[in-house]
Structure formats: structure tokens, C-alpha cells
Write an enzyme that holds these catalytic residues in place. Structure first.
Site, PDB file in Angstrom:
ATOM      1  N   PRO A 105       4.538  -1.102  -1.194  1.00 13.03           N
ATOM      2  CA  PRO A 105       4.831  -2.498  -0.834  1.00 13.03           C
ATOM      3  C   PRO A 105       4.007  -3.406  -1.737  1.00 13.03           C
ATOM      4  O   PRO A 105       2.809  -3.191  -1.912  1.00 13.03           O
ATOM      5  CB  PRO A 105       4.361  -2.595   0.626  1.00 13.03           C
ATOM      6  CG  PRO A 105       3.385  -1.476   0.800  1.00 13.03           C
ATOM      7  CD  PRO A 105       3.760  -0.402  -0.164  1.00 13.03           C
ATOM      8  N   MET A 106       4.670  -4.409  -2.336  1.00  8.84           N
ATOM      9  CA  MET A 106       3.947  -5.326  -3.230  1.00  8.84           C
ATOM     10  C   MET A 106       4.512  -6.726  -3.054  1.00  8.84           C
ATOM     11  O   MET A 106       5.690  -6.964  -3.359  1.00  8.84           O
ATOM     12  CB  MET A 106       4.099  -4.878  -4.689  1.00  8.84           C
ATOM     13  CG  MET A 106       3.376  -3.588  -4.990  1.00  8.84           C
ATOM     14  SD  MET A 106       3.615  -3.063  -6.691  1.00  8.84           S
ATOM     15  CE  MET A 106       5.231  -2.316  -6.640  1.00  8.84           C
ATOM     16  N   VAL A 107       3.655  -7.636  -2.587  1.00 10.13           N
ATOM     17  CA  VAL A 107       4.069  -9.023  -2.399  1.00 10.13           C
ATOM     18  C   VAL A 107       4.634  -9.551  -3.709  1.00 10.13           C
ATOM     19  O   VAL A 107       4.024  -9.369  -4.770  1.00 10.13           O
ATOM     20  CB  VAL A 107       2.860  -9.880  -1.951  1.00 10.13           C
ATOM     21  CG1 VAL A 107       3.178 -11.364  -2.044  1.00 10.13           C
ATOM     22  CG2 VAL A 107       2.451  -9.525  -0.542  1.00 10.13           C
TER      23      VAL A 107
ATOM     24  N   GLN B 255       7.991  -3.647   5.206  1.00 10.54           N
ATOM     25  CA  GLN B 255       6.603  -3.825   5.667  1.00 10.54           C
ATOM     26  C   GLN B 255       6.370  -5.238   6.196  1.00 10.54           C
ATOM     27  O   GLN B 255       6.800  -6.220   5.580  1.00 10.54           O
ATOM     28  CB  GLN B 255       5.611  -3.558   4.539  1.00 10.54           C
ATOM     29  CG  GLN B 255       4.189  -3.496   5.093  1.00 10.54           C
ATOM     30  CD  GLN B 255       3.110  -3.549   4.030  1.00 10.54           C
ATOM     31  OE1 GLN B 255       3.043  -4.507   3.262  1.00 10.54           O
ATOM     32  NE2 GLN B 255       2.278  -2.527   3.993  1.00 10.54           N
TER      33      GLN B 255
ATOM     34  N   CYS C 163      -4.155  -5.167   3.562  1.00 10.69           N
ATOM     35  CA  CYS C 163      -4.363  -6.331   2.694  1.00 10.69           C
ATOM     36  C   CYS C 163      -5.807  -6.850   2.846  1.00 10.69           C
ATOM     37  O   CYS C 163      -6.239  -7.184   3.951  1.00 10.69           O
ATOM     38  CB  CYS C 163      -3.360  -7.432   3.032  1.00 10.69           C
ATOM     39  SG  CYS C 163      -3.559  -8.852   1.935  1.00 10.69           S
TER      40      CYS C 163
ATOM     41  N   HIS D 276      -4.474   4.337   1.493  1.00 11.64           N
ATOM     42  CA  HIS D 276      -4.965   3.787   0.232  1.00 11.64           C
ATOM     43  C   HIS D 276      -6.454   4.125   0.188  1.00 11.64           C
ATOM     44  O   HIS D 276      -7.223   3.655   1.030  1.00 11.64           O
ATOM     45  CB  HIS D 276      -4.712   2.271   0.217  1.00 11.64           C
ATOM     46  CG  HIS D 276      -5.234   1.598  -1.011  1.00 11.64           C
ATOM     47  ND1 HIS D 276      -5.240   0.240  -1.177  1.00 11.64           N
ATOM     48  CD2 HIS D 276      -5.760   2.106  -2.160  1.00 11.64           C
ATOM     49  CE1 HIS D 276      -5.751  -0.058  -2.357  1.00 11.64           C
ATOM     50  NE2 HIS D 276      -6.074   1.048  -2.971  1.00 11.64           N
TER      51      HIS D 276
ATOM     52  N   GLU E  84       0.432  -0.540  -9.009  1.00  6.29           N
ATOM     53  CA  GLU E  84       0.267  -1.052 -10.373  1.00  6.29           C
ATOM     54  C   GLU E  84       0.854  -0.114 -11.425  1.00  6.29           C
ATOM     55  O   GLU E  84       1.426  -0.577 -12.407  1.00  6.29           O
ATOM     56  CB  GLU E  84      -1.215  -1.308 -10.665  1.00  6.29           C
ATOM     57  CG  GLU E  84      -1.703  -2.544  -9.947  1.00  6.29           C
ATOM     58  CD  GLU E  84      -2.905  -3.189 -10.617  1.00  6.29           C
ATOM     59  OE1 GLU E  84      -3.804  -2.443 -11.046  1.00  6.29           O
ATOM     60  OE2 GLU E  84      -2.931  -4.420 -10.696  1.00  6.29           O
TER      61      GLU E  84
END
Ligand SMILES: Cc1cc2nc3c(=O)[nH]c(=O)nc-3n(C[C@H](O)[C@H](O)[C@H](O)COP(=O)(O)O)c2cc1C
Length: 420
Positions: A33-35, A91, A120, A187, A247
């Protein structure tokens, strides 16, 4: 999209843990998940290049329920489409169990599971009391997850960060699972490891969790995936079910391109070089074609950041293209992206018209290696997509060890990253 009243469901009626994981094809290579970065157009590109499960960007549960404009911008009829965007996990960040349930109900027919963001670490999450700041409020975490577990028709999953103590991390993981999370993404960084303090993710803690939790618990590992071969290495080292990359995927969406072989390293011959580190012109064209066919606002607002990341080393050499990317704004049209794509194609075509470039078009093994993953570093020509080594305390380090020079793109990119 209209709001519907939640209907109670027996958790027993849903697939749980491993059965659920197998029902979505036992994915191994997962887009994080990446904003503003794991939106539909990007997911389509990543899936085409080997990703077998994707997460949406974190959606804000309360805004999603109460603001139609936000909801429509973030998630529309094409998201989670059965032919083009599955399996998909949506998410949310939240701190109100009923609001989270209402938000999840709005997407339950367009995804395979709903994930709670417990990772986060940004100040905005501290102020809003969500993400990793819920680590201090285990009762609330239980309520958030359990409400979905009991009342949602699809499974709930969770993405956590680790604590400095592995025993506390284990107790935390058990707590999250006991609330009803069917997959746990770990993570391997603490809440404090962000920005300049990011550092290496700790695969040892993830391995410890794998060893301590029952085998039927499905675990995804996240952190330190920069090259395709790191996926194998991480799976072998930690023993988890799958590997998630953020990334690594953004800088090189072909990171997932090959099947999992469990080999230590893939030799980069000519053929695999184009697969593993595609030329920027090819990747940009593929991305552009997906972007063109994806009208959603989320995909267009994410595009500038994607271009900065995909083209990072290329922009240092071709500053006219950098200026074009920097000039993208909310009034830019698909034709502006087309023009940049064509410009990059023209430059690379000219480069390859020169036979000397072909001699330089090789991946060299660098003499550095990382401590934990044992990864081999590679020098990749600037016209190919490649991993990025984050600045740490003013220097760019690879795996905390390898200082590289900061370059001009960093300022532009930092501006972009601030937005996320
Ligand atoms: C641009 C960007 C946006 C991110 N947004 C989210 C997010 O929405 N939800 C989340 O759980 N993590 C988010 N993260 C964190 C990643 O999912 C991941 O946990 C972290 O980057 C470590 O993985 P990596 O080492 O592969 O980058 C984001 C990371 C990046 C780089």
C-alpha cells in the site's frame, strides 16, 4: 457509490488465514500500500510485470464514508475490477470501529480483503491518531479489527511495524491475530525508523515471528527489497509466505518480473537485463498506455511522482526532460505525459543509434554487499530503471553502508515525497 447498512455475518462463513491466502492464488510478490502511488494505473503495470497481489493506497476511513468527492477520487468502478485488478486488498487508516466498518462495506464487493494500516509513522498519523500510533492502544486495535472480522463479508488483514523488543512484537502480533486479522504483514522497522532514520528493516524479527507463530498464520515480510533476487533471499531467510515491496517496486516496477526460483542470485545476462532492469523508454511507454486508459483522478495525481522515480538517474543526465516532469501540475493533460514519453523514447533511440552505447549497456557487479540480506549491489546504466538508495544523515547510503553522492533530483523528489 451509496452507503449501505452493515449486515452481521458469522466469521465462520468466511475463508480464514491460509485457506483465504490459497483462494487468491498463494501470492508471493506483493505491491505495498502506498499513498498516492499504488493506484490503479500503477497496479496494472506492476501486475503485468509479475506482481501477484496489490494493495491500494491507504484510504482515510472517515473521509471515505463522509466525503463523496474523496471517495470517488480514490476508488471507482474500475478499482478491483474482476478482470484487471485482482487480487486486491484495500487498505484503510481508522480509529473509529464503526466508521471503519462503514468504509469497508463500501468496497467489500470490489476487493478480496480489507487491511488496517498500523504502520504509518508520519506526523499526520500522530495528529490523527492512526497508523503506527495505534501501537499504544491495543484495545482500540482489537475493536477495529474484530468489528470487521465479525461484520464484513470478506477477510480483514493488518500491516504492522515492529517494536524495539522482539518479545513485545510477538505479543503484539498475537494480539492483532486474536482480533481476527487473517494475514499479518510485518514491516521490519520500528515506528521511529522513518525519514533520515529509516535504516535497514530487521528480517531477524520477522523470522522470529514466523518461528513463534503457528504455521497456519500467513505472514508477509516487508522491507529491504531492492533487487528481484532479494525476494528469494527474504523468503529463504524469514520463512514467510510472501514478500511485499514499496520503494523497490516504485523505482523498478519490473522487480517482480521473474517467477520465484529460490536461487541465491539471478545471473544478469543480456536477456534478463532487459527483463530485470528494463530501459526507461519501454517502461515509460507501458506506464503511459495504462495511464491513458485509466481516467481515475488518483492515477493522474500520482503520475508526476511515478515519473520522478522511474526516471531518477535519467533526469540527472537529461535536464530538459527533468524540467518537463517538474512542470507537471493539476492542469496537465494526458498529452503532456505523451509528450514526455515520446521525448524519452527519442533520447534513448538516439543513444542506441550509437554503437558505443551498446558496449556500456551492461550491469556491473559492485564490490559492496549488504550485511543482512547478502545482496550484491549492481551498477546499472542510467537509461535503465534501478533501485534508489535513500539519503541517511545527508548522505545516500545503501543498506546503511554505501555513501553515494546526492544529486539535483533529490530536491524535486523530496518535494514529491513530502506530498506522500
Ligand atoms: C510513497 C510511499 C507511500 C506509502 N504509503 C503507505 C500506505 O499508504 N500504507 C502503508 O501501510 N504503508 C505505506 N508506505 C510504506 C510501505 O508500504 C512500506 O511499508 C515501506 O516503504 C517499507 O517497504 P520498502 O522497504 O519496500 O519501501 C508507503 C511508502 C512509500 C514509499
Amino acid at each position: 457509490m451509496t452507503l449501505s447498512a452493515p449486515a452481521a455475518l458469522s466469521p465462520a462463513a468466511k475463508l480464514s488465514g491460509r485457506a483465504f491466502y490459497e483462494s487468491i492464488g498463494s501470492p508471493k510478490k506483493i505491491v505495498a500500500p502506498m499513498v498516492d502511488q499504488s493506484e490503479l494505473a500503477w497496479r496494472k503495470l506492476s501486475r503485468r510485470l509479475g506482481a501477484d497481489l496489490c494493495y491500494t493506497p491507504m484510504l482515510h476511513a472517515r473521509l471515505f464514508v463522509t466525503q463523496e468527492k474523496y471517495r470517488n477520487a480514490m476508488f471507482d468502478a474500475l478499482d478491483g475490477h474482476s478482470n484487471t485488478d485482482r487480487p486486491l486488498i484495500v487498505q484503510f487508516c481508522a480509529n473509529e470501529p464503526d466508521m471503519l466498518l462503514q468504509a469497508a462495506k463500501l468496497v467489500e464487493n470490489q476487493c478480496d480483503a480489507v487491511d488496517l494500516n498500523l504502520g504509518c509513522p508520519q506526523n499526520i498519523a500522530r495528529r490523527g491518531h492512526y497508523g503506527s500510533f495505534l501501537q499504544d492502544d491495543w484495545d482500540l486495535i482489537y475493536k477495529l479489527i474484530n468489528n470487521l472480522h465479525v461484520n464484513l463479508s470478506i477477510p480483514v488483514t493488518a500491516k504492522i511495524r515492529i517494536f524495539p523488543s522482539r518479545e513485545k512484537t510477538l505479543a503484539y502480533a498475537r494480539h492483532v491475530l486474536s482480533a481476527g486479522a487473517q494475514i499479518l504483514t510485518v514491516h521490519g522497522r520500528t515506528r521511529e525508523m522513518k525519514g533520515q532514520q529509516t535504516g535497514l528493516a530487521d528480517w531477524k524479527v520477522i523470522r522470529f515471528l514466523r518461528e513463534q507463530l503457528p504455521p497456519e498464520t500467513v505472514i508477509f515480510a516487508n522491507g529491504n527489497i531492492l533487487y528481484h533476487e532479494d525476494i528469494n533471499r527474504c523468503l529463504k531467510f524469514t520463512g514467510v509466505d510472501a514478500v511485499m515491496s514499496a520503494e523497490g517496486n516504485l523505482y523498478n516496477p519490473a522487480i517482480f518480473v521473474k517467477p520465484i526460483t529460490y536461487k541465491e542470485a539471478i545471473p544478469v545476462d543480456c536477456e534478463s537485463m532487459e527483463e530485470l532492469f528494463p530501459r526507461v523508454d519501454r517502461i515509460l511507454r507501458e506506464y503511459f498506455e495504462f495511464l491513458k486508459d485509466t481516467p481515475a483522478e488518483a492515477s493522474h495525481s500520482a503520475a508526476k511522482s511515478h515519473l520522478f522515480r522511474l526516471l531518477r538517474p535519467f533526469l540527472s543526465q537529461h535536464t530538459a526532460v527533468r524540467a518537463e516532469v517538474a512542470a507537471i501540475n493539476r492542469n496537465s493533460t494526458i498529452d503532456d505525459f505523451r509528450m514526455i514519453t515520446e521525448h524519452v523514447e527519442e533520447i534513448v533511440r538516439d543513444l542506441f543509434a550509437d554503437d558505443n552505447v551498446k558496449e556500456k549497456d551492461i550491469i556491473r557487479r559492485s564490490d559492496q554487499s549488504s550485511d543482512q540480506s547478502g545482496a550484491e549491489y549492481k551498477d546499472v546504466p542510467y537509461w535503465r530503471v534501478q533501485p534508489y538508495f535513500r539519503p541517511v544523515n545527508g548522505q545516500i547510503l545503501f543498506g546503511g553502508k554505501r555513501p553515494l553522492e546526492e544529486d539535483k533530483n533529490d530536491n524535486e523528489e523530496r518535494k514529491e515525497q513530502k506530498k506522500t
